[in-house]
Scaffold this active site. Structure first.
Site, short mmCIF file in Angstrom:
data_model
loop_
_atom_site.label_atom_id
_atom_site.label_comp_id
_atom_site.label_asym_id
_atom_site.label_seq_id
_atom_site.Cartn_x
_atom_site.Cartn_y
_atom_site.Cartn_z
N TRP A 293 88.58 -15.10 8.83
CA TRP A 293 88.02 -16.43 9.10
C TRP A 293 88.56 -17.52 8.17
CZ3 TRP A 293 85.05 -20.30 6.89
CH2 TRP A 293 84.58 -21.28 7.77
N ASP A 294 88.98 -17.18 6.96
CA ASP A 294 89.37 -18.23 6.01
C ASP A 294 90.68 -17.88 5.31
OD1 ASP A 294 89.02 -20.68 4.71
OD2 ASP A 294 87.94 -19.78 3.03
#
Length: 312
Positions: free
Chosen positions: A206-207
């Protein structure tokens, strides 16, 4: 800048205090206040001694440490628990078993979310690699390894995230000042609706941006590896993981080739990846409006425009 040393144990950075107060309010201030005691507890319980200056991000304080039992260098990560961070130790264990290129998890306390992690070389983030294409190739290759792993049960699911996003579109559109941006947000939502019924089941980071990839250390036998850290894991389609590499080190002229390179390396269907990347632009826009913004982030606007075929 750093705040005062508390109890001669840790120096809490002013920036961490500010971000916790801004984003988490009273809960963030309570987390900061608890940090000295939390550090004391785990330095003692896990037999650790300090080995350098504190490091920090938006939601965590990291203390370089040495483990007394075997002299191994490690990193003690203290962070507030929330929906995004709760799955981090689960994901790190799964990736570790698969040899997928994530930082090693040495210990974990479920009650507080405190983790003892493999020490990486914080002096060598991927963001310092001057050759932009080489950096994107590294990130794409690492992302391909991470997302090749099926997500375990119990993590956040992209289908639920997408449903919540779509429920908030009308309200967010009404809060935007610019008609072109209102149309852009609606078009991002339309793209998500096309793929929302098949949200995927891969383990997503996600990041994964360039500062969340560090070089390994020679004393860990990983001096020639690039290693991912600080995931906010969820189960879903790998296309939802591409946006950080487009927005970090943002360059409008690089959006298309970065997107094409990543979809090729990951072996993704380009149209599905485009839709889920537009989903990230939608997510970022919704967050901005919820925080009182009336314009979309300029980098997100440009990325969305190009993926929708409206670039110059």
């Amino acid at each position: 800048m750093h705040g005062p040393t508390i109890g001669c144990v840790i120096d809490i950075p002013d920036a961490l205090i500010a971000t916790q107060s801004k984003y988490n309010g009273a809960a963030g201030r309570a987390f900061v206040a608890a940090l000295p005691g939390l550090a004391d507890r785990f330095l003692g319980e896990w037999g650790l001694r300090r080995d350098g200056a504190s490091m920090y991000g938006v939601c965590a304080l990291v203390l370089p440490v040495v483990r007394a039992s075997d002299g191994r260098r490690a990193a003690l990560k203290l962070q507030a628990q929330d929906e995004e961070t709760a799955g981090e130790p689960v994901a790190l264990r799964v990736w570790g078993e698969a040899g997928a290129g994530a930082v090693g998890l040495l210990d974990h306390d479920p009650g507080t979310g405190t983790m003892l992690l493999e020490r990486l070389d914080e002096r060598r983030p991927l963001s310092e690699v001057a050759d932009e294409r080489a950096a994107v190739e590294v990130l794409a290759g690492l992302l391909a390894r991470l997302t090749s792993v099926p997500a375990p049960d119990g993590l956040r699911r992209l289908g639920d995230v997408a449903e919540r996003m779509l429920d908030g579109v009308a309200r967010a559109v009404a809060g935007l000042a610019d008609e072109e941006e209102r149309r852009l947000l609606r078009d991002c939502a339309a793209a998500v609706r096309e793929v929302a019924g098949e949200p995927g089941d891969r383990l997503l980071h996600w990041d994964l941006h360039y500062d969340n990839i560090l070089a390994g250390r020679a004393d860990e036998g990983r001096a020639h590896e690039w290693i991912a850290l600080d995931p906010k894991p969820l189960a879903g389609d790998p296309g939802f993981d591409l946006m950080p590499a487009l927005a970090n080190r943002f360059d409008a002229s690089a959006v298309r080739w970065r997107f094409d390179l990543m979809t090729e390396v990951l072996g993704l269907d380009r149209e599905r990846a485009r839709a889920w990347t537009l989903g990230r632009a939608l997510q970022n826009g919704l967050w901005g409006v919820a925080e009182g913004e009336h314009r979309l982030p300029p980098d997100q606007v440009e990325i969305a425009r190009q993926l929708l075929g409206r670039g110059e």
